[in-house]
Design an enzyme around this catalytic site. Structure first.
Site, short mmCIF file in Angstrom:
data_model
loop_
_atom_site.label_atom_id
_atom_site.label_comp_id
_atom_site.label_asym_id
_atom_site.label_seq_id
_atom_site.Cartn_x
_atom_site.Cartn_y
_atom_site.Cartn_z
CG ASP A 190 -2.32 0.60 0.85
OD1 ASP A 190 -2.34 1.79 0.46
OD2 ASP A 190 -3.33 -0.11 0.93
CG HIS A 257 -4.31 2.08 -2.16
ND1 HIS A 257 -4.30 2.86 -1.04
CD2 HIS A 257 -5.61 1.94 -2.51
CE1 HIS A 257 -5.56 3.17 -0.71
NE2 HIS A 257 -6.36 2.63 -1.59
CG ASP A 319 -8.75 -0.23 -2.99
OD1 ASP A 319 -7.76 -0.81 -3.48
OD2 ASP A 319 -8.78 0.22 -1.84
CD GLU A 320 -9.91 3.95 -0.72
OE1 GLU A 320 -10.79 4.30 0.08
OE2 GLU A 320 -8.76 3.61 -0.36
CD1 TRP A 386 -14.12 -1.86 -2.10
CD2 TRP A 386 -14.40 -0.49 -0.36
NE1 TRP A 386 -13.72 -0.60 -2.49
CE2 TRP A 386 -13.88 0.27 -1.45
CE3 TRP A 386 -14.66 0.18 0.84
CZ2 TRP A 386 -13.62 1.64 -1.36
CZ3 TRP A 386 -14.40 1.54 0.93
CH2 TRP A 386 -13.88 2.26 -0.16
CE1 TYR A 411 -14.62 -3.14 4.41
CE2 TYR A 411 -13.37 -1.17 4.98
CZ TYR A 411 -13.78 -2.10 4.04
OH TYR A 411 -13.35 -2.00 2.73
CD1 TRP A 461 -10.46 -2.25 6.02
CD2 TRP A 461 -8.47 -2.30 5.00
NE1 TRP A 461 -10.66 -2.68 4.74
CE2 TRP A 461 -9.47 -2.72 4.09
CE3 TRP A 461 -7.15 -2.25 4.59
CZ2 TRP A 461 -9.17 -3.09 2.78
CZ3 TRP A 461 -6.84 -2.62 3.29
CH2 TRP A 461 -7.84 -3.02 2.39
#
Length: 763
Positions: A190, A257, A319-320, A386, A411, A461
Site C-alpha cells: 500500500d 495505493h 480500489d481508490e 466493499w 469492517y 484494516w
C-alpha cells in the site's frame, strides 16, 4: 406428571437440551441422544494406516486439547474400542463436510476429504472444552452432520499500514482454523509500506518497507516504522496456513495505493519523481504508469508472488485509484487516445484486464475490489464488494463471482460500541449483533445470481490498529459471528442461542491469551446528570448492548462478584457514590469485566471527549490514539478530520463561572484526496487558533474563548480555561478549535463546567 410431559415435549421439539453444547459455528445438523462418553488421559485417537492427513488432524486435536484442557490423547493407527476414531467415508455431496458421532461406546469422525476430517477435529475440540476446567470431560451423546454454507470464509489482514510479526500472523491463522474460516486475504502492499520481499527489486523492501513517522522520535513515536516478510517467512506462513486448511490470498495493490512502490522505483510512477513512503492514512494520489516497462515490472513481481502463493486467486486491489496523475500526464492521455478508450476509468479497466490476462496465462484468477467494475473487467474476474453491497449485486448480475466484504458491516476497524473505554476505530458502530445479522446473499438476487456469491470475509484494516492486541480486540468475538454466517445454514441461526454459546468460547480465548472484546456485554451505567444535580439523588440504570447476562453491582466502591447485588430494575443512590458493575453468564463465568462510574459534582458537570457529538453537517468520526503508531490501547480521542466542532448538549449553566478543557494535539496525517474541499476552515485571531464556545447554535453567540498554545513548544496534552459570563438554564454548547487546517488536529479529552465557587468536589 404434566411438567414432565411438557419437558419431554420441549426436549423433543429441540427447544430444551438437557446438556447444551457450545459449538461455534453451529453445525448444519445436530441431534442429541441419551448418554455420554468420557474422554480423559486414557483415551486414544485411532487413525487409518498410512493416512497422513488424518494423522495430522488427529494430532492437531490432541495438541489443542492438551494445551487447553490438559488432557493428553495418544494418536495411533489400527483399531480400538472405547476411543476416538478418525475414518474416511465414501464421496460426499458436500465438500469440507463431516459427520461426528458420540455414543457411550466412543467417538467417531468420518469425512471423505482432508478438510472434512480437520473440521470434525475442530468441532470435537470444542466439545472437549465446554468450560475452563481441566482434566477429563463427559461429552454428551450426539450425532452431527455438518458442512459449510459457503466456500469462501475469509479474513483480510492489513499488514501494510501496520506490520505484524510472523508469530502474530500465525496466531490469527490458528484462531481462523478454530472458527472454520479458510481464506486469509493478506494485504501486503500500500502507500504506507511494501511488505513482501521481491528479489528482483530489492528497493521495494529496502526503501518501500519503511516510513518516517510524523514527529519521529518524539512522544514515543519511532524514528522509523516498518518491516517486511522475507520469502522464506512467507513460505512458512503459507505452509502453516495450509496445515490448517487455510488458503492465503496475497494482495498486491494496483494501479493506485502504489506510493511505497513508486518511492522505491520512481520510474514506474507517472511523474518520475520520488515521493516519500506515505505517513498519511486515506487516499494518496500515486498511481502506476501504463507503459511497457511498468507492466514488465508488475509481471516480474507477480511471477515471484505466484511462486510463493499457490492460491488460485491473486488479489490486485483496484480500489481508490484517483486519476489526477493520469489526467495530468500528456503521455497517458496519448495512451488513452491510442487505445480508443473513453476516459481514465476505461484505462483502469484496460490495465486490470491486462493483469487478468497475465494471471490467466499462468493458471491463476484475478480478484479485486468492486472499483474494477467501473472500467470493465475480464469475464472471469471475481469481485470483492466493499462499497456496501451494490458492487456485489452488479457483479453477480453480470455473471461474476463475488465475495461479500462490505463497509461498514464487515469492517473490523469499525467501532464495536460507543463505550468510554472502546479502542480506536471508525464510526459507525458495528456491534456483535450487527455482524451476526448480516446476510451474505442480497435478497434482490435470483437463485442463479445468488450462486455467484462465493462467501464473505471480514476486513481488519490497521490504520488505527497498530498492534496485534488491537487486531484481536477488534476481531473477537465478531469473528465468531462471521464464522456462523458463512458456515451455518441461515435457517439455524438464532441470536440469543449464539450468545448462550459464547461463554465457553470466551474461556477458550482466555486459555489461549486472546485479547477478545467484551463490548457486547459491558455494563453501561446511566444517570441523568442534570436531574441528579438538582435532586441530590441519582436514579441509576444498568444495561448492556446485547441485553444478555446478569449484571451485578456494588455501590461502595468494591469490585463486584457473582454474589453481588443482581440488577433487576433502576435504583436510586445518594451521591457522591461509586458504582461498579460486571456481567455474568448463567454458568457464573464473567462475560464483561467490571466497569466503574463515579457520581459526584465534578463528573456530573463534565463530559469525556468521546461522549461529545459531532455538530450538524458532517457525520465522519474516528477514535484515534495520541500518535499514528502508538501501540497502547488508551487514551483514545474522538475526532472529525473535516470539522472540529463538537457539541455538549443540555449543559447546566446556572452558577457556572468557567469551562475547563483537557485537550490533546494530534497529527493531521490524513490524505483526503478530492474530499479536501469538505474541510471546514474557521478564522482565528491568535497565531495558533483558539478554543471557542458558541451558545445554543454553532453560529450562536460566543461565550468563551481561550488561545491554543504554540505546538512547537507545548506538550501534546494540555489544559485550557475560559471564563463564562453569567448564564441561566440548560444550553447546547458548540465547542470549536479554530486552528489552521494546515497544522495539527486538536481533540477534547474532557470538558468540565466549573462552578463559581471553584470547588468541583462539593455535592
Amino acid at each position: 406428571m404434566r411438567f414432565a410431559a411438557l419437558l419431554l415435549c420441549l426436549t423433543l421439539c429441540g427447544l430444551v437440551q438437557a446438556t447444551p453444547v457450545s459449538l461455534i459455528p453451529l453445525p448444519a445438523q445436530l441431534q442429541q441422544t441419551k448418554g455420554s462418553f468420557e474422554v480423559d488421559n486414557g483415551t486414544s485417537i485411532v487413525v487409518p494406516a498410512n493416512d497422513q492427513a488424518a494423522h495430522a488432524s488427529a494430532q492437531y486435536l490432541a495438541d489443542l486439547v492438551a494445551h487447553i484442557r490438559g488432557i493428553h490423547l495418544e494418536v495411533k493407527e489400527g483399531e480400538a474400542s472405547h476411543t476416538i476414531v478418525f475414518q474416511r467415508s465414501p464421496p460426499a455431496s458436500h465438500a469440507e463436510g463431516y459427520t461426528l458421532d458420540v455414543t457411550p461406546q466412543g467417538i467417531r469422525i468420518e469425512a471423505h476429504d482432508d478438510a472434512g476430517l480437520f473440521y470434525g477435529a475442530v468441532t470435537l475440540y470444542q466439545l472437549l472444552t465446554p468450560n475452563a476446567q481441566q482434566g477429563g470431560v463427559q461429552v454428551p451423546a450426539l450425532h452431527i452432520s455438518d458442512w459449510p454454507r459457503f466456500a469462501w470464509r475469509g479474513v483480510m489482514l492489513d499488514s501494510a499500514r501496520h506490520f505484524q510479526s510472523v508469530d502474530d500472523v500465525k496466531a490469527l491463522l490458528e484462531q481462523m482454523a478454530q472458527h472454520k474460516l479458510n481464506v486469509l486475504h493478506w494485504h501486503l502492499t500500500d502507500d504506507q509500506g511494501w511488505r513482501i520481499e521481491i528479489k528482483r527489486y530489492p528497493e521495494l523492501t529496502r526503501t518501500g518497507a519503511w516510513r518516517t513517522p510524523p514527529d519521529a522520535g518524539h512522544d514515543g513515536e519511532p524514528q522509523r516504522y516498518g518491516g517486511f516478510y522475507t520469502q522464506d517467512q512467507i513460505r512458512d506462513v503459507v505452509a502453516y496456513a495450509a496445515a490448517r486448511h487455510i488458503t492465503v490470498v496475497p494482495e498486491i495493490d494496483m494501479p493506485g495505493h502504489a506510493q511505497a512502490a513508486v518511492a522505491s522505483y520512481p520510474k514506474f510512477g507517472v511523474t518520475g519523481k520520488r515521493p516519500q513512503v506515505s505517513v498519511d492514512w486515506g487516499v494518496n494520489p500515486y498511481l502506476y504508469n501504463v507503459d511497457d516497462a511498468t507492466f514488465q515490472f508488475i509481471d516480474n513481481v507477480l511471477d515471484e508472488v505466484m511462486a510463493l502463493f499457490p492460491s488460485h486467486y491473486i488479489h490486485v486491489g483496484g480500489d481508490e485509484a484517483i486519476k489526477d496523475q493520469w489526467k495530468a500526464s500528456a503521455a497517458i492521455q496519448a495512451k488513452i487516445h491510442a487505445l480508443h478508450l473513453k476516459d481514465e476509468d476505461a484505462l483502469q479497466g484496460w490495465f486490470i484486464g491486462r493483469i487478468g490476462n497475465y494471471l490467466s496465462a499462468h493458471g491463476r484468477r484475478l480478484i479485486g475490489w468492486d472499483e474494477i467494475l467501473d472500467g470493465g473487467v475480464p469475464p472471469d474476474a471475481t469481485v470483492m464488494s466493499w462499497r456496501g453491497t451494490d458492487g456485489a449485486i452488479k457483479a453477480a448480475k453480470l455473471g461474476h463471482d463475488v465475495v461479500m466484504s462490505p463497509a461498514p458491516d464487515l469492517y473490523l476497524d469499525s467501532l464495536q460500541s460507543n463505550l468510554p473505554d472502546e479502542i480506536a476505530g471508525r464510526d459507525p458502530v458495528r456491534s456483535l449483533e450487527d455482524v451476526y445479522r448480516f446476510n451474505p446473499v442480497p435478497a434482490v438476487l435470483n437463485a442463479a445470481q445468488a450462486a455467484h456469491v462465493l462467501g464473505a470475509q471480514a476486513n481488519a484494516w490497521t490504520e488505527h490498529m497498530p498492534s496485534m492486541q488491537h487486531v484481536e480486540h477488534a476481531a473477537f468475538p465478531r469473528l465468531d459471528a462471521l464464522s456462523e454466517i458463512v458456515w451455518s445454514p441461515a435457517s439455524t441461526r438464532h441470536w440469543k442461542d449464539f450468545l448462550a454459546r459464547l461463554p465457553a468460547q470466551f474461556q477458550r480465548y482466555a486459555a489461549q491469551q486472546i485479547d477478545y472484546a467484551d463490548s457486547a456485554f459491558t455494563p453501561v451505567i446511566q444517570v441523568d446528570a442534570n436531574a441528579t444535580l438538582k435532586s441530590g439523588k441519582a436514579r441509576v440504570t444498568l444495561s448492556d448492548q446485547a441485553a444478555y447476562g446478569d449484571i451485578r453491582y456494588t455501590t461502595d466502591g468494591s469490585v463486584p462478584n457473582i454474589h453481588s447485588t443482581l440488577y433487576v430494575q433502576p435504583f436510586t443512590a445518594a451521591w457522591p457514590v461509586t458504582i461498579k458493575a460486571a456481567t455474568y453468564a448463567d454458568d457464573g463465568s464473567v462475560l464483561a469485566a467490571a466497569r466503574t462510574r463515579v457520581i459526584d459534582r465534578d463528573h456530573l458537570l463534565s463530559r469525556a471527549g468521546i461522549e461529545l457529538a459531532n455538530c450538524a453537517g458532517s457525520d465522519f468520526r474516528l477514535h484515534v490514539q495520541p500518535m499514528p503508531d502508538a501501540t497502547s490501547m488508551s487514551p483514545v480521542y474522538a475526532i472529525n478530520v473535516f470539522d472540529t466542532c463538537q457539541q455538549y448538549p443540555t449543559a447546566p449553566l446556572d452558577g457556572i463561572a468557567s469551562i475547563h478543557v483537557e485537550a490533546a494535539r494530534l497529527e493531521r496525517n490524513y490524505a483526503l484526496a478530492h474530499d479536501i474541499k469538505l474541510v471546514v476552515s474557521r478564522p482565528h485571531s491568535t497565531p495558533y487558533g483558539e478554543f471557542v464556545v458558541h451558545l445554543d447554535r454553532c453560529d450562536g453567540s460566543v461565550i468563551a474563548t481561550a488561545p491554543l498554545p504554540n505546538p512547537s513548544t507545548s506538550p501534546r496534552r494540555f489544559a485550557l480555561d475560559a471564563t463564562v459570563p453569567v448564564q441561566h438554564g440548560e444550553h447546547t454548547l458548540c465547542l470549536i478549535f479554530t486552528a489552521p487546517t494546515d497544522g495539527p488536529l486538536y481533540a477534547f479529552d474532557r470538558v468540565s463546567l466549573v462552578p463559581s465557587d471553584g470547588d468541583k468536589s462539593k455535592p
